[in-house]
Scaffold this motif. Structure first.
Motif, PDB file in Angstrom:
ATOM      1  N   LEU A  64     -11.560  57.134 -40.150  1.00 47.50           N
ATOM      2  CA  LEU A  64     -10.896  57.544 -38.896  1.00 47.50           C
ATOM      3  C   LEU A  64     -11.935  57.849 -37.813  1.00 47.50           C
ATOM      4  O   LEU A  64     -11.796  57.423 -36.668  1.00 47.50           O
ATOM      5  CB  LEU A  64     -10.010  58.767 -39.142  1.00 47.50           C
ATOM      6  CG  LEU A  64      -8.764  58.516 -39.997  1.00 47.50           C
ATOM      7  CD1 LEU A  64      -8.097  59.841 -40.374  1.00 47.50           C
ATOM      8  CD2 LEU A  64      -7.762  57.611 -39.272  1.00 47.50           C
ATOM      9  N   PHE A  65     -12.982  58.567 -38.197  1.00 49.33           N
ATOM     10  CA  PHE A  65     -14.041  58.839 -37.214  1.00 49.33           C
ATOM     11  C   PHE A  65     -14.713  57.534 -36.809  1.00 49.33           C
ATOM     12  O   PHE A  65     -14.978  57.290 -35.634  1.00 49.33           O
ATOM     13  CB  PHE A  65     -15.076  59.824 -37.786  1.00 49.33           C
ATOM     14  CG  PHE A  65     -14.547  61.224 -37.995  1.00 49.33           C
ATOM     15  CD1 PHE A  65     -14.041  61.954 -36.915  1.00 49.33           C
ATOM     16  CD2 PHE A  65     -14.565  61.823 -39.254  1.00 49.33           C
ATOM     17  CE1 PHE A  65     -13.557  63.253 -37.103  1.00 49.33           C
ATOM     18  CE2 PHE A  65     -14.077  63.117 -39.446  1.00 49.33           C
ATOM     19  CZ  PHE A  65     -13.576  63.831 -38.370  1.00 49.33           C
ATOM     20  N   ALA A  66     -14.955  56.684 -37.809  1.00 48.09           N
ATOM     21  CA  ALA A  66     -15.637  55.415 -37.526  1.00 48.09           C
ATOM     22  C   ALA A  66     -14.810  54.540 -36.585  1.00 48.09           C
ATOM     23  O   ALA A  66     -15.348  53.817 -35.753  1.00 48.09           O
ATOM     24  CB  ALA A  66     -15.911  54.675 -38.829  1.00 48.09           C
ATOM     25  N   ALA A  67     -13.493  54.642 -36.705  1.00 47.55           N
ATOM     26  CA  ALA A  67     -12.618  53.823 -35.863  1.00 47.55           C
ATOM     27  C   ALA A  67     -12.554  54.348 -34.431  1.00 47.55           C
ATOM     28  O   ALA A  67     -11.958  53.705 -33.563  1.00 47.55           O
ATOM     29  CB  ALA A  67     -11.215  53.770 -36.462  1.00 47.55           C
ATOM     30  N   GLY A  68     -13.115  55.520 -34.192  1.00 49.97           N
ATOM     31  CA  GLY A  68     -13.192  55.988 -32.808  1.00 49.97           C
ATOM     32  C   GLY A  68     -12.543  57.334 -32.536  1.00 49.97           C
ATOM     33  O   GLY A  68     -12.484  57.769 -31.388  1.00 49.97           O
ATOM     34  N   LEU A  69     -12.031  58.016 -33.559  1.00 46.02           N
ATOM     35  CA  LEU A  69     -11.520  59.367 -33.292  1.00 46.02           C
ATOM     36  C   LEU A  69     -12.720  60.276 -33.050  1.00 46.02           C
ATOM     37  O   LEU A  69     -13.649  60.326 -33.864  1.00 46.02           O
ATOM     38  CB  LEU A  69     -10.645  59.861 -34.441  1.00 46.02           C
ATOM     39  CG  LEU A  69      -9.243  59.251 -34.425  1.00 46.02           C
ATOM     40  CD1 LEU A  69      -8.490  59.559 -35.703  1.00 46.02           C
ATOM     41  CD2 LEU A  69      -8.428  59.725 -33.214  1.00 46.02           C
ATOM     42  N   ASP A  70     -12.684  60.949 -31.931  1.00 44.45           N
ATOM     43  CA  ASP A  70     -13.825  61.741 -31.490  1.00 44.45           C
ATOM     44  C   ASP A  70     -13.580  63.196 -31.884  1.00 44.45           C
ATOM     45  O   ASP A  70     -12.628  63.822 -31.417  1.00 44.45           O
ATOM     46  CB  ASP A  70     -13.918  61.577 -29.960  1.00 44.45           C
ATOM     47  CG  ASP A  70     -14.879  62.553 -29.312  1.00 44.45           C
ATOM     48  OD1 ASP A  70     -15.574  63.290 -30.041  1.00 44.45           O
ATOM     49  OD2 ASP A  70     -14.916  62.574 -28.068  1.00 44.45           O
ATOM     50  N   PRO A  71     -14.424  63.737 -32.765  1.00 45.74           N
ATOM     51  CA  PRO A  71     -14.175  65.098 -33.261  1.00 45.74           C
ATOM     52  C   PRO A  71     -14.217  66.161 -32.161  1.00 45.74           C
ATOM     53  O   PRO A  71     -13.716  67.265 -32.363  1.00 45.74           O
ATOM     54  CB  PRO A  71     -15.277  65.325 -34.299  1.00 45.74           C
ATOM     55  CG  PRO A  71     -16.290  64.265 -34.060  1.00 45.74           C
ATOM     56  CD  PRO A  71     -15.597  63.123 -33.392  1.00 45.74           C
ATOM     57  N   GLU A  72     -14.767  65.826 -31.017  1.00 41.96           N
ATOM     58  CA  GLU A  72     -14.757  66.791 -29.910  1.00 41.96           C
ATOM     59  C   GLU A  72     -13.378  66.890 -29.284  1.00 41.96           C
ATOM     60  O   GLU A  72     -12.966  67.932 -28.793  1.00 41.96           O
ATOM     61  CB  GLU A  72     -15.769  66.399 -28.812  1.00 41.96           C
ATOM     62  CG  GLU A  72     -17.221  66.372 -29.266  1.00 41.96           C
ATOM     63  CD  GLU A  72     -17.674  67.732 -29.826  1.00 41.96           C
ATOM     64  OE1 GLU A  72     -17.231  68.768 -29.286  1.00 41.96           O
ATOM     65  OE2 GLU A  72     -18.454  67.740 -30.798  1.00 41.96           O
ATOM     66  N   ARG A  73     -12.685  65.748 -29.262  1.00 41.67           N
ATOM     67  CA  ARG A  73     -11.393  65.730 -28.568  1.00 41.67           C
ATOM     68  C   ARG A  73     -10.211  65.801 -29.515  1.00 41.67           C
ATOM     69  O   ARG A  73      -9.139  66.269 -29.154  1.00 41.67           O
ATOM     70  CB  ARG A  73     -11.272  64.430 -27.757  1.00 41.67           C
ATOM     71  CG  ARG A  73     -12.085  64.428 -26.488  1.00 41.67           C
ATOM     72  CD  ARG A  73     -11.771  63.191 -25.677  1.00 41.67           C
ATOM     73  NE  ARG A  73     -12.304  61.990 -26.307  1.00 41.67           N
ATOM     74  CZ  ARG A  73     -12.002  60.753 -25.929  1.00 41.67           C
ATOM     75  NH1 ARG A  73     -11.138  60.550 -24.942  1.00 41.67           N
ATOM     76  NH2 ARG A  73     -12.539  59.715 -26.538  1.00 41.67           N
ATOM     77  N   SER A  74     -10.377  65.264 -30.736  1.00 42.72           N
ATOM     78  CA  SER A  74      -9.237  65.163 -31.646  1.00 42.72           C
ATOM     79  C   SER A  74      -9.466  66.005 -32.883  1.00 42.72           C
ATOM     80  O   SER A  74     -10.600  66.300 -33.232  1.00 42.72           O
ATOM     81  CB  SER A  74      -9.045  63.709 -32.078  1.00 42.72           C
ATOM     82  OG  SER A  74      -8.839  62.924 -30.945  1.00 42.72           O
ATOM     83  N   THR A  75      -8.373  66.334 -33.542  1.00 44.19           N
ATOM     84  CA  THR A  75      -8.473  67.124 -34.763  1.00 44.19           C
ATOM     85  C   THR A  75      -8.118  66.245 -35.951  1.00 44.19           C
ATOM     86  O   THR A  75      -6.959  65.867 -36.122  1.00 44.19           O
ATOM     87  CB  THR A  75      -7.522  68.331 -34.676  1.00 44.19           C
ATOM     88  OG1 THR A  75      -7.844  69.067 -33.499  1.00 44.19           O
ATOM     89  CG2 THR A  75      -7.649  69.217 -35.896  1.00 44.19           C
ATOM     90  N   VAL A  76      -9.121  65.902 -36.735  1.00 45.07           N
ATOM     91  CA  VAL A  76      -8.898  65.131 -37.960  1.00 45.07           C
ATOM     92  C   VAL A  76      -9.049  66.125 -39.104  1.00 45.07           C
ATOM     93  O   VAL A  76     -10.042  66.841 -39.167  1.00 45.07           O
ATOM     94  CB  VAL A  76      -9.940  63.996 -38.095  1.00 45.07           C
ATOM     95  CG1 VAL A  76      -9.800  63.288 -39.442  1.00 45.07           C
ATOM     96  CG2 VAL A  76      -9.789  62.998 -36.944  1.00 45.07           C
TER      97      VAL A  76
END
Ligand code: AMP
Ligand code: TRP
Length: 329
Positions: A64-76
């Motif tokens: 998910l992070f690799a696909a572009g979810l940005d831990p600064e903006r999104s909550t995974v």
């Protein structure tokens, strides 16, 4: 705007997951506040291997992070890290009817494939409703196969609100215009899936380039030579959708470009486009998997944020349902 979606850790993630769901989560980051949950509690509803579950949970988070979810903006985050999900599911189980759950097509399909049909498989959609409702979710981006579960979630939320007073935001479903149901490349009348599809017809996000090319070039089409969507052309229509998403070109433009040039060049271009689409994701995934400490840090932070947002909603539920106020601490 708050968006929430869930993805199972088990089963290798495929091009259908990327196009129908993951790509959408990433796009929604621009419009709102995204919570994306790796739903490990859902994955135990069919037989599973504990060691594999642990590994695939971390692996899907990395993807998910690799696909572009940005831990600064999104909550995974990982579902089992936030116990409120299991607790809210129990509460919602009394606001959901047996009849509603019995009608769920995913349950019927999955139950057919199991020798042991767990109660958890039956109540799976209740846990899914809990996931969504705990975050005051406005929009749930999913593939077409999840539409019925989100409709149920809306019904449950409305019923709870009318029985106990306004408690939940009633979420709406959004499926992508193109790619909500990517089909198996070998059997293009079935959805792409690691459980119901064919191995050669399922393009995995982590397949190496030569495997991707081989699978895409041997996609089953039809005996014609026209690159158009239409009856009897499910295979070609599916590849047109894939190419459209991979390149950003409209399906009409793709049809016009290839017209009746035959399938060879078209399929080769689809293969190249998918390789290029997945290449950067695969590279970032390898980097992240090489840094387990960083991944753990990201998931700890995700769980903290998820707990902070869901705790007051659970409190609201508990309070409205008439439980005695909990001692703090
Ligand atoms: P799962 O891996 O089953 O948890 O699915 C994660 C997400 O991928 C859900 O939103 C599904 O609706 C979506 N999805 C699964 N298979 C497909 C497919 N063949 N085409 C489009 N979306 C899909
Ligand atoms: N049931 C979904 C699937 O199989 C996964 C899921 C669990 C989910 N909880 C969710 C999707 C909440 C959206 C919102 O794909």
């Amino acid at each position: 705007m708050r968006i929430f979606s869930g993805i199972q850790p088990t089963g290798a993630k495929h091009l259908g997951n990327y196009i129908g769901a993951i790509r959408e989560y990433v796009a929604y980051q621009e419009r709102g506040d995204a919570f994306i949950c790796v739903v490990d509690l859902h994955s135990i509803t069919v037989g599973h291997d504990p060691r594999e579950l642990r590994d695939s949970t971390v692996s899907v988070a990395a993807l998910l992070f690799a696909a572009g979810l940005d831990p600064e903006r999104s909550t995974v985050f990982v579902q089992s890290h936030v116990p409120a999900h299991a607790e809210a599911a129990w509460l919602l189980g009394s606001v959901t009817s047996f009849g509603e759950l019995r009608r769920m097509t995913q349950f019927k399909e999955k139950a057919e494939r199991q020798e042991f049909v767990a109660v958890g498989l039956f109540t799976y959609p209740v846990l899914q409703a809990a996931d969504i409702l705990l975050y005051d979710t406005d929009v749930v981006p999913v593939g077409e196969d999840q539409r019925q579960h989100i409709e149920l979630t809306r019904d449950v939320a409305e019923r709870f609100n009318s029985r106990y007073g306004e408690t939940f935001v009633v979420p709406r479903v959004e499926v992508p215009e193109i790619g909500a149901k990517i089909m198996d490349l070998q059997e293009p009348t079935k959805k792409m899936s690691t459980t119901g599809g064919t191995e050669q017809g399922t393009v995995l996000m982590l397949d190496p380039p030569d495997v991707l090319r081989k699978k895409l070039k041997s996609a089953v089409t039809d005996s014609g030579r026209e690159v158009v969507r239409g009856p009897g052309k499910e295979g070609i229509a599916n590849l047109i959708e894939v190419l459209s998403v991979a390149t950003g070109d409209k399906p009409d433009a793709i049809e016009a470009r290839y017209a009746d040039g035959g399938y060879g060049d078209f399929k080769a271009d689809v293969a190249d486009a998918v390789v290029e689409l997945l290449r950067p994701i695969q590279e970032r995934y390898q980097e992240l998997r090489g840094d387990p400490a960083e991944l753990e840090r990201l998931l700890v932070r995700g769980a903290e944020r998820a707990r902070a947002v869901s705790a007051p909603v659970l409190e609201r539920m508990v309070d409205r349902m008439g439980f005695v106020r909990r001692p703090s601490g």
